[in-house]
Design a protein around this motif. Structure first.
Motif, short mmCIF file in Angstrom:
data_model
loop_
_atom_site.label_atom_id
_atom_site.label_comp_id
_atom_site.label_asym_id
_atom_site.label_seq_id
_atom_site.Cartn_x
_atom_site.Cartn_y
_atom_site.Cartn_z
N VAL A 1 0.85 -1.19 0.00
CA VAL A 1 0.00 0.00 0.00
C VAL A 1 0.89 1.24 0.00
O VAL A 1 2.05 1.19 0.40
CB VAL A 1 -0.96 0.03 1.22
CG1 VAL A 1 -1.89 -1.16 1.22
CG2 VAL A 1 -0.20 0.11 2.53
N SER B 1 -1.36 5.67 3.71
CA SER B 1 -2.74 5.25 3.40
C SER B 1 -3.48 4.98 4.70
O SER B 1 -2.90 4.47 5.66
CB SER B 1 -2.75 3.96 2.58
OG SER B 1 -2.21 4.15 1.32
N THR C 1 -9.00 2.62 3.74
CA THR C 1 -8.78 2.79 2.30
C THR C 1 -8.01 1.60 1.74
O THR C 1 -8.39 1.04 0.70
CB THR C 1 -8.02 4.10 2.03
OG1 THR C 1 -8.77 5.18 2.56
CG2 THR C 1 -7.79 4.30 0.54
N ALA C 2 -6.95 1.19 2.43
CA ALA C 2 -6.15 0.04 1.97
C ALA C 2 -7.00 -1.23 1.92
O ALA C 2 -6.92 -2.01 0.97
CB ALA C 2 -4.95 -0.15 2.88
N ARG D 1 -9.67 -0.99 -0.99
CA ARG D 1 -9.04 -1.07 -2.32
C ARG D 1 -8.61 -2.49 -2.65
O ARG D 1 -8.54 -2.87 -3.81
CB ARG D 1 -7.83 -0.15 -2.39
CG ARG D 1 -8.21 1.28 -2.57
CD ARG D 1 -7.03 2.16 -2.89
NE ARG D 1 -7.50 3.52 -3.07
CZ ARG D 1 -6.79 4.59 -2.82
NH1 ARG D 1 -5.54 4.47 -2.38
NH2 ARG D 1 -7.28 5.78 -3.01
N ASN D 2 -8.33 -3.28 -1.61
CA ASN D 2 -7.89 -4.65 -1.82
C ASN D 2 -8.99 -5.68 -1.52
O ASN D 2 -8.72 -6.85 -1.35
CB ASN D 2 -6.66 -4.92 -0.96
CG ASN D 2 -5.46 -4.18 -1.50
OD1 ASN D 2 -4.93 -4.53 -2.55
ND2 ASN D 2 -5.04 -3.12 -0.82
#
Length: 105
Positions: free
Chosen positions: A15, A19, A23-24, A27-28
């Motif tokens: 990441v 971050s 959010t991390a 996003r994953n």
């Protein structure tokens, strides 16, 4: 780039530095519980290790964790607020161990 491992599934991702955990995770495609995303509800609290791998807590996060009666030593963070600064682990299973409603009047 920084490596973050999401427990208990052991999903590991690179990441961007600074971050936010939430959010991390999103996003994953990591299944993480959250509500307001604005440090108001406490739904997104997670256990982290090491605590030094995150930017220091701001007052709003510290106040909310205190009201929720959760640890304020850095081992528990709100994923909408905590910024990743170094390789770390985030234990999402902690979300099954508390209620964000604790401390509400």
């Amino acid at each position: 780039m920084t490596i973050v491992k999401f427990l208990p599934e052991n999903f590991e991702f690179d990441v961007e530095d600074n971050s936010r955990i939430l959010t991390a995770a999103r996003r994953n495609k990591v299944n993480i519980r959250f509500g307001c995303s604005a440090c108001r509800c406490g739904t997104c609290a997670v256990k982290v290790s090491p605590s030094t791998a995150f930017a220091p807590m701001k007052d709003a996060e510290l106040d909310l964790l205190t009201r929720m009666k959760l640890q304020i030593d850095g081992s528990v963070r709100l994923s909408c607020q905590a910024r990743i600064t170094d390789t770390c682990e985030v234990d999402i299973s902690f979300q099954d161990q508390y209620s964000p409603d604790v401390g509400e009047e």
